[in-house]
Design a protein around this motif. Structure first.
Motif, PDB file in Angstrom:
ATOM      1  N   LEU A   1       0.969   3.834   2.081  1.00 18.69           N
ATOM      2  CA  LEU A   1       1.850   4.086   3.414  1.00 18.69           C
ATOM      3  C   LEU A   1       2.806   3.084   3.398  1.00 18.69           C
ATOM      4  N   GLU A   2       2.567   1.692   3.090  1.00 19.00           N
ATOM      5  CA  GLU A   2       3.918   1.018   3.263  1.00 19.00           C
ATOM      6  C   GLU A   2       4.911   1.230   2.413  1.00 19.00           C
TER       7      GLU A   2
ATOM      8  N   LEU B   1      -2.026  11.309   1.449  1.00 23.46           N
ATOM      9  CA  LEU B   1      -2.483  10.101   2.406  1.00 23.46           C
ATOM     10  C   LEU B   1      -3.409  10.860   3.231  1.00 23.46           C
TER      11      LEU B   1
ATOM     12  N   GLU C   1      -5.040   9.714   9.055  1.00 20.08           N
ATOM     13  CA  GLU C   1      -4.720   8.728  10.034  1.00 20.08           C
ATOM     14  C   GLU C   1      -3.191   8.123   9.546  1.00 20.08           C
ATOM     15  N   HIS C   2      -3.073   8.325   8.457  1.00 21.50           N
ATOM     16  CA  HIS C   2      -1.763   7.754   7.695  1.00 21.50           C
ATOM     17  C   HIS C   2      -0.895   8.605   8.002  1.00 21.50           C
TER      18      HIS C   2
ATOM     19  N   SER D   1       0.843   8.277  11.024  1.00 22.06           N
ATOM     20  CA  SER D   1       1.676   7.096  11.169  1.00 22.06           C
ATOM     21  C   SER D   1       3.017   7.812  10.737  1.00 22.06           C
TER      22      SER D   1
ATOM     23  N   TYR E   1       0.743  -1.046  -0.077  1.00 18.52           N
ATOM     24  CA  TYR E   1       0.018  -0.142   0.127  1.00 18.52           C
ATOM     25  C   TYR E   1       1.043   1.278  -0.153  1.00 18.52           C
TER      26      TYR E   1
END
Length: 233
Positions: free
Chosen positions: A147-148, A174, A177-178, A181, A145
């Motif tokens: 984010l990853e 993003l 929430e991301h 992170s 994804y």
């Protein structure tokens, strides 16, 4: 390296000014948010730190100077500069889709670099990547994804031990929430780096920075404490 300094730094291509008379100073340990609309000159400004503009503008001309500590980047070779600076933009996310994890490590560090996932499991987990590597070194990065992928790029940056990390609008797409992170990841890296986060959506990111730089039409309109900008606006 402990400090990045720009002194009356300008760039133009023939009669077109990309940015002009930029005076900023950033220390290792600081996270700077660089805001500007599309066409404000921020990407050309940031690419200068990694000597990448020549690939876009073969006839670019600079005046003024940029220093890593007391060393002018114009007296350094490209390899030396790119060991100090990691520049990441949204193009990197798409480029990852053509690689697996092992190929990425080899591309960044060379074929002689010895890397074992088990030796870096804790770091990969901290960047939210470990669980995504379902085929270990052979994991296709197209399966990650967004984010990853960003976490993976930050992990690789941490391994490179560069002193300047530039994220050019990489986080703009993003969700909130991301963003939180990734912010935690960046805070973990900022102790050892100058981090510059460029964005076209200031409202979401202004609270992240120790320093705010606002660019418009190639000029810096604000440079300082983000709180002062908010109060001034």
């Amino acid at each position: 390296m402990t400090k990045l300094t720009c002194e009356k730094f300008s760039a133009k291509v023939q009669d077109s000014v990309l940015f002009e008379n930029v005076n900023v100073s950033l220390n290792v340990g600081q996270l700077a948010v660089l805001y500007g609309p599309r066409g404000s000159g921020k990407s050309a400004f940031l690419r200068s730190f990694a000597m990448l503009n020549q690939e876009v503008y073969p006839n670019i001309e600079y005046t003024g100077n940029v220093y890593f500590d007391d060393h002018s980047i114009f007296k350094m070779d490209e390899k030396e500069v790119r060991q100090i600076v990691t520049y990441l933009d949204t193009n990197f996310l798409e480029s990852l889709d053509y690689l697996n994890f092992k190929e990425l490590i080899r591309l960044v560090f060379g074929s002689s670099y010895k890397f074992k996932i088990e030796d870096h499991a804790s770091g990969l987990d901290n960047f939210g990547v470990l669980k995504a590597l379902y085929k270990f070194e052979k994991t296709p990065l197209s399966s990650l994804y967004v984010l990853e992928k960003i976490g993976l790029l930050l992990f690789v940056s941490s391994l490179r031990q560069s002193s300047v990390l530039i994220l050019d609008c990489l986080l703009d797409h993003l969700d909130d929430e991301h963003v939180e992170s990734v912010t935690r990841m960046l805070k973990g890296l900022s102790e050892y780096k100058v981090i510059i986060l460029a964005t076209r959506t200031l409202k979401r990111f202004i609270g992240l920075g120790d320093v705010l730089i606002v660019m418009k039409s190639g000029q810096v309109k604000f440079y300082g404490d983000p709180k002062e900008y908010v109060l001034g606006v």
